[in-house]
Scaffold this motif. Sequence first.
Motif, PDB file in Angstrom:
ATOM      1  N   VAL A 268      -1.747  -0.816 -11.862  1.00 53.45           N
ATOM      2  CA  VAL A 268      -1.209  -1.962 -12.597  1.00 53.45           C
ATOM      3  C   VAL A 268      -0.539  -1.445 -13.862  1.00 53.45           C
ATOM      4  N   PHE A 269       0.506  -2.125 -14.296  1.00 51.96           N
ATOM      5  CA  PHE A 269       1.076  -1.855 -15.608  1.00 51.96           C
ATOM      6  C   PHE A 269       0.511  -2.864 -16.590  1.00 51.96           C
ATOM      7  N   VAL A 270       0.387  -2.449 -17.862  1.00 57.31           N
ATOM      8  CA  VAL A 270      -0.146  -3.351 -18.877  1.00 57.31           C
ATOM      9  C   VAL A 270       1.010  -3.793 -19.779  1.00 57.31           C
ATOM     10  N   ASN A 271       1.229  -5.101 -19.828  1.00 58.99           N
ATOM     11  CA  ASN A 271       2.297  -5.660 -20.655  1.00 58.99           C
ATOM     12  C   ASN A 271       1.914  -5.639 -22.131  1.00 58.99           C
ATOM     13  N   GLU A 272       2.892  -5.912 -22.970  1.00 61.47           N
ATOM     14  CA  GLU A 272       2.668  -5.941 -24.414  1.00 61.47           C
ATOM     15  C   GLU A 272       1.570  -6.934 -24.822  1.00 61.47           C
ATOM     16  N   ASP A 273       1.438  -8.030 -24.056  1.00 60.00           N
ATOM     17  CA  ASP A 273       0.465  -9.073 -24.423  1.00 60.00           C
ATOM     18  C   ASP A 273      -0.930  -8.826 -23.854  1.00 60.00           C
ATOM     19  N   GLY A 274      -1.133  -7.650 -23.261  1.00 58.48           N
ATOM     20  CA  GLY A 274      -2.468  -7.333 -22.756  1.00 58.48           C
ATOM     21  C   GLY A 274      -2.689  -7.731 -21.314  1.00 58.48           C
ATOM     22  N   THR A 275      -1.709  -8.370 -20.692  1.00 63.12           N
ATOM     23  CA  THR A 275      -1.877  -8.730 -19.288  1.00 63.12           C
ATOM     24  C   THR A 275      -1.452  -7.562 -18.397  1.00 63.12           C
ATOM     25  N   ALA A 276      -2.088  -7.512 -17.256  1.00 60.83           N
ATOM     26  CA  ALA A 276      -1.825  -6.428 -16.304  1.00 60.83           C
ATOM     27  C   ALA A 276      -1.136  -7.009 -15.086  1.00 60.83           C
ATOM     28  N   ARG A 277      -0.191  -6.245 -14.538  1.00 54.48           N
ATOM     29  CA  ARG A 277       0.475  -6.721 -13.312  1.00 54.48           C
ATOM     30  C   ARG A 277       0.560  -5.570 -12.316  1.00 54.48           C
ATOM     31  N   LEU A 278       0.288  -5.907 -11.084  1.00 53.70           N
ATOM     32  CA  LEU A 278       0.316  -4.922 -10.001  1.00 53.70           C
ATOM     33  C   LEU A 278       1.752  -4.441  -9.792  1.00 53.70           C
ATOM     34  N   VAL A 279       1.920  -3.153  -9.565  1.00 56.12           N
ATOM     35  CA  VAL A 279       3.260  -2.620  -9.333  1.00 56.12           C
ATOM     36  C   VAL A 279       3.873  -3.307  -8.108  1.00 56.12           C
ATOM     37  N   SER A 280       5.184  -3.490  -8.157  1.00 57.96           N
ATOM     38  CA  SER A 280       5.842  -4.295  -7.128  1.00 57.96           C
ATOM     39  C   SER A 280       7.321  -3.957  -7.004  1.00 57.96           C
ATOM     40  N   ASN A 281       7.934  -4.494  -5.991  1.00 61.48           N
ATOM     41  CA  ASN A 281       9.385  -4.604  -5.900  1.00 61.48           C
ATOM     42  C   ASN A 281       9.673  -6.091  -5.969  1.00 61.48           C
ATOM     43  N   ASP A 282      10.784  -6.446  -6.605  1.00 61.85           N
ATOM     44  CA  ASP A 282      11.030  -7.862  -6.885  1.00 61.85           C
ATOM     45  C   ASP A 282      12.427  -8.284  -6.462  1.00 61.85           C
ATOM     46  N   PHE A 283      12.495  -9.516  -5.977  1.00 62.63           N
ATOM     47  CA  PHE A 283      13.762 -10.092  -5.524  1.00 62.63           C
ATOM     48  C   PHE A 283      14.208 -11.183  -6.482  1.00 62.63           C
ATOM     49  N   TYR A 284      15.465 -11.121  -6.846  1.00 59.24           N
ATOM     50  CA  TYR A 284      16.064 -12.109  -7.740  1.00 59.24           C
ATOM     51  C   TYR A 284      17.274 -12.723  -7.047  1.00 59.24           C
ATOM     52  N   TYR A 285      17.703 -13.872  -7.546  1.00 57.17           N
ATOM     53  CA  TYR A 285      18.975 -14.392  -7.040  1.00 57.17           C
ATOM     54  C   TYR A 285      19.847 -14.886  -8.173  1.00 57.17           C
ATOM     55  N   ILE A 286      21.136 -14.864  -7.914  1.00 56.52           N
ATOM     56  CA  ILE A 286      22.146 -15.331  -8.869  1.00 56.52           C
ATOM     57  C   ILE A 286      23.081 -16.251  -8.095  1.00 56.52           C
ATOM     58  N   LYS A 287      23.172 -17.520  -8.539  1.00 56.72           N
ATOM     59  CA  LYS A 287      24.165 -18.419  -7.942  1.00 56.72           C
ATOM     60  C   LYS A 287      25.453 -18.248  -8.720  1.00 56.72           C
ATOM     61  N   ALA A 288      26.494 -17.855  -8.034  1.00 53.20           N
ATOM     62  CA  ALA A 288      27.775 -17.657  -8.718  1.00 53.20           C
ATOM     63  C   ALA A 288      28.872 -18.248  -7.851  1.00 53.20           C
ATOM     64  N   LYS A 289      29.963 -18.640  -8.485  1.00 54.06           N
ATOM     65  CA  LYS A 289      31.038 -19.293  -7.740  1.00 54.06           C
ATOM     66  C   LYS A 289      31.622 -18.355  -6.688  1.00 54.06           C
ATOM     67  N   LYS A 290      31.997 -17.177  -7.132  1.00 55.23           N
ATOM     68  CA  LYS A 290      32.695 -16.277  -6.210  1.00 55.23           C
ATOM     69  C   LYS A 290      31.754 -15.671  -5.170  1.00 55.23           C
ATOM     70  N   GLN A 291      30.532 -15.398  -5.580  1.00 51.29           N
ATOM     71  CA  GLN A 291      29.644 -14.660  -4.672  1.00 51.29           C
ATOM     72  C   GLN A 291      28.187 -14.861  -5.060  1.00 51.29           C
ATOM     73  N   ASN A 292      27.433 -15.500  -4.180  1.00 54.66           N
ATOM     74  CA  ASN A 292      25.984 -15.572  -4.411  1.00 54.66           C
ATOM     75  C   ASN A 292      25.358 -14.201  -4.180  1.00 54.66           C
TER      76      ASN A 292
ATOM     77  N   ARG B 290       0.823  -1.206   0.000  1.00 50.22           N
ATOM     78  CA  ARG B 290       0.000   0.000   0.000  1.00 50.22           C
ATOM     79  C   ARG B 290       0.859   1.258   0.000  1.00 50.22           C
ATOM     80  N   ASN B 291       2.170   1.098   0.093  1.00 48.37           N
ATOM     81  CA  ASN B 291       3.069   2.243  -0.004  1.00 48.37           C
ATOM     82  C   ASN B 291       3.476   2.536  -1.444  1.00 48.37           C
ATOM     83  N   PHE B 292       3.020   1.705  -2.364  1.00 48.28           N
ATOM     84  CA  PHE B 292       3.205   1.989  -3.792  1.00 48.28           C
ATOM     85  C   PHE B 292       1.937   2.645  -4.331  1.00 48.28           C
ATOM     86  N   PRO B 293       2.012   3.202  -5.544  1.00 44.44           N
ATOM     87  CA  PRO B 293       0.776   3.732  -6.138  1.00 44.44           C
ATOM     88  C   PRO B 293      -0.234   2.605  -6.375  1.00 44.44           C
ATOM     89  N   PRO B 294      -1.523   2.928  -6.360  1.00 44.98           N
ATOM     90  CA  PRO B 294      -2.554   1.927  -6.674  1.00 44.98           C
ATOM     91  C   PRO B 294      -2.619   1.781  -8.181  1.00 44.98           C
TER      92      PRO B 294
END
Lengths: 251, 251, 251, 251
Positions: free
Chosen positions: A58-82, A52-56
């Motif tokens: 949705v963004f509309v993707n190229e294919d017509g689907t809508a997604r709620l605004v968000s912050n997203d977490f990703y991960y990368i497994k790497a030898k030297k540093q995950n 609720r601290n983001f704007p109310p």
Amino acid sequence: MEDVIIESIEEPKLANPILVVGLPGVGNVGKLAAEHMIYELKAKKFASIYSRNFPPQVFVNEDGTARLVSNDFYYIKAKKQNIMLLTGDYQGLTPEGQYDLAGAALDLVSKYGVKKIFTLGGYSTGRKTNSPRVFGATTDKKLVPELKKFGITFSPGEPGGGIIGASGLLIGLGKLRGIEGACLMGETAGYLVDPKSSRSVLEMLRKILGIDINVEELDVRAKQMDKVMAQLEKMNKQADKPSAEDLKYIG
Amino acid sequence: MEDVIIESIEEPKLANPILVVGLPGVGNVGKLAAEHMIYELKAKKFASIYSRNFPPQVFVNEDGTARLVSNDFYYIKAKKQNIMLLTGDYQGLTPEGQYDLAGAALDLVSKYGVKKIFTLGGYSTGRKTNSPRVFGATTDKKLVPELKKFGITFSPGEPGGGIIGASGLLIGLGKLRGIEGACLMGETAGYLVDPKSSRSVLEMLRKILGIDINVEELDVRAKQMDKVMAQLEKMNKQADKPSAEDLKYIG
Amino acid sequence: MEDVIIESIEEPKLANPILVVGLPGVGNVGKLAAEHMIYELKAKKFASIYSRNFPPQVFVNEDGTARLVSNDFYYIKAKKQNIMLLTGDYQGLTPEGQYDLAGAALDLVSKYGVKKIFTLGGYSTGRKTNSPRVFGATTDKKLVPELKKFGITFSPGEPGGGIIGASGLLIGLGKLRGIEGACLMGETAGYLVDPKSSRSVLEMLRKILGIDINVEELDVRAKQMDKVMAQLEKMNKQADKPSAEDLKYIG
Amino acid sequence: MEDVIIESIEEPKLANPILVVGLPGVGNVGKLAAEHMIYELKAKKFASIYSRNFPPQVFVNEDGTARLVSNDFYYIKAKKQNIMLLTGDYQGLTPEGQYDLAGAALDLVSKYGVKKIFTLGGYSTGRKTNSPRVFGATTDKKLVPELKKFGITFSPGEPGGGIIGASGLLIGLGKLRGIEGACLMGETAGYLVDPKSSRSVLEMLRKILGIDINVEELDVRAKQMDKVMAQLEKMNKQADKPSAEDLKYIG
């Protein structure tokens, strides 16, 4: 509604992960760098934060689907540093929201054992340059000489107004939880998306983390932006200088 | 005070209801469509939501009675498709309020087994037209081809800024709860109440839901608005164009 | 901090009390009327509400003491009708704050058995008059003819924008708790403190409640205001009309 | 996130401590006075408050380290009077935040037995003076004659608008908890940092508390400010007067 909804996609097992943060901000330097890492290092999304601290909105993707605004977490497994990565559509809209979101992000990555954070951002010097410096600030004194060795600039009292927003807050609040943190700020004119500055920041991060990131794509974007800027300068000679507001979303 | 007070008038038993939402917004397209459905299909009010996220305000009815501003839920028992309707005086005043109200609305309709939501709104193209298109966006990819068959326009990357407000939020948050959602946006110039656009949206909804809605009344209002607009254009030729702000509440 | 701190001074025992509310607002009509009742009927303060929804402010009294801004509850024991009075320095600063304060006030007076509320306010018609009408709005239909008999004006659809603030909210939220409510609005030009309008409202309340209130003091203040206004009009003939903002606190 | 995070550095044992508060505000009079006391009396920091009611910001120190904005508590063990001091980077950003922070500060110092508070601030009279008066306001009537004896000015109805912000709130909320409070306000032109006014306030505090504070350093700063002001006046004769906004951060 709860302040934050966490949608868990996967629960990655990573040894000693660090967190790299690139959210929207000055010159979009941090966000662009984070997105580039996600693309080049084939990072996998494992969680999204809706709030609720983001704007109310949705963004509309190229294919017509809508997604709620968000912050997203990703991960990368790497030898030297995950690596865990945090990027997203927005920072929190209010000061209170910024704190709540930073708290929620720290809660999440702490569960995965994150003990060190690098936040990426831009530092608006107003100066146009072909080789943007990368300024540093850290919540851990012993990191200053370490980062200087890699070429990070520490300039007494800069940035003068401190660091406002998630880049500062995540390392500031992190410190209270015993998490080391540094903010890497790419020099930027500030009012245009600045891939050149993102490139500088990523090259520093590459050296610090000992990982390999191909930055060619950013060079391409940087050249496109150079053309945009040359074009704008030409226009400025004929007319009034467009305001920063007008240009902010170009690129 | 609690964030939301729900006043329950009746607890309708409906098999497989869907939710249709028409709240105030661009051109009041959604609200007008929802009110028209309530009138034509003799919908019954079964619950009201009062909230600190609305203005602290009562409206005064023609008979001298005052009623607190609210959002209201109606239902329609129909052979082909049972419908719940959400309309009201206001959307939430703040981003946080929008999220809280959307969450409360989803809580309520989930209790009645709602698994699908259509939100109705306007899409301000700035273009005046006699046959407004209806744009779509959906949180469920498989709905795109289904809706296209009925004539809904899916234009890559439109609306460019996404969908702001309850129309986007309800389908965005709904998706996180496993509720299918689509937003139907009637093309509108945007600054005047636009019954023509509401009519287009309702005709699409009629086809999609397989229900019958008489839209003649909207044609009457559309003709009245055409006269207002012609009058305004005449005035504009003599004077400065009135600002969108000036006109917003006409009609 | 809790949203509201209630400081209880006394717990009065009153049979069937009603609540009369006069908070700051248009022309300060309601507040002036409430303060006049407190003075003339020797009302006793029994509780104060302090709240984070008010400004962070103390007022400094003539004797050098400071007091935190508040809303205050008084009571009047009278043969015909026991009365509780609510007045104060401010209304809630935000919509959310307004709802929270109204909720807290209703909680408090409900404990004392209040079943009926009269809120007093101003209705800005922009029209200067020597005999301001008193407009009514009520959450209970059967009160309309009763109040009309006393001379209260019910004009279909007036006030057009409804009633914004505590005067509307307290009767609107009260209705949800089974409390009867009416708002009495004295006609006022709106930008000056208006004792003449307060006098009209009090005379109506006097008739409705069957109590005696001496309004001479208000006549004195009204005459003073008439002089201020005559003076202002003279000045306006020589210069630009002062803005409503400039005049708001005169008197 | 919780509204307030308290970082405890030490738990000092102090007999009968009083609290002195100097937060940023008009002419920075209070903050400057508090910082001067910390420096001259070698106060020790024992706790910090971090809060979502502050800006989401870190400041960068000369050595490259970043610290989250905060309010900080210090203590001074002295023969005549043990003192706790509260100063910090910001006051709460919103009215609600002000109340929450004041509540948290009172909670904390109450644990240490604080029964009396002096808040220091500026009172913007718009008048330039070489010997700024110190105005007083107190929540405890019996303190008025006591403070007058030391030369504190009590001027009926001054400050006219009351005291806005933490200086007023802490004594106002403190009173509700049985804590005595007074606000000492140094006269100031208001738009420049005013060490001369801070000096006046500290001299009064020195007399009231019976402690010794060397104010020479403030004299040095006052002389520097005098030069800045003389310079500004010279400039004003040639150009338009710079706005208060322009000058606010000089010094």
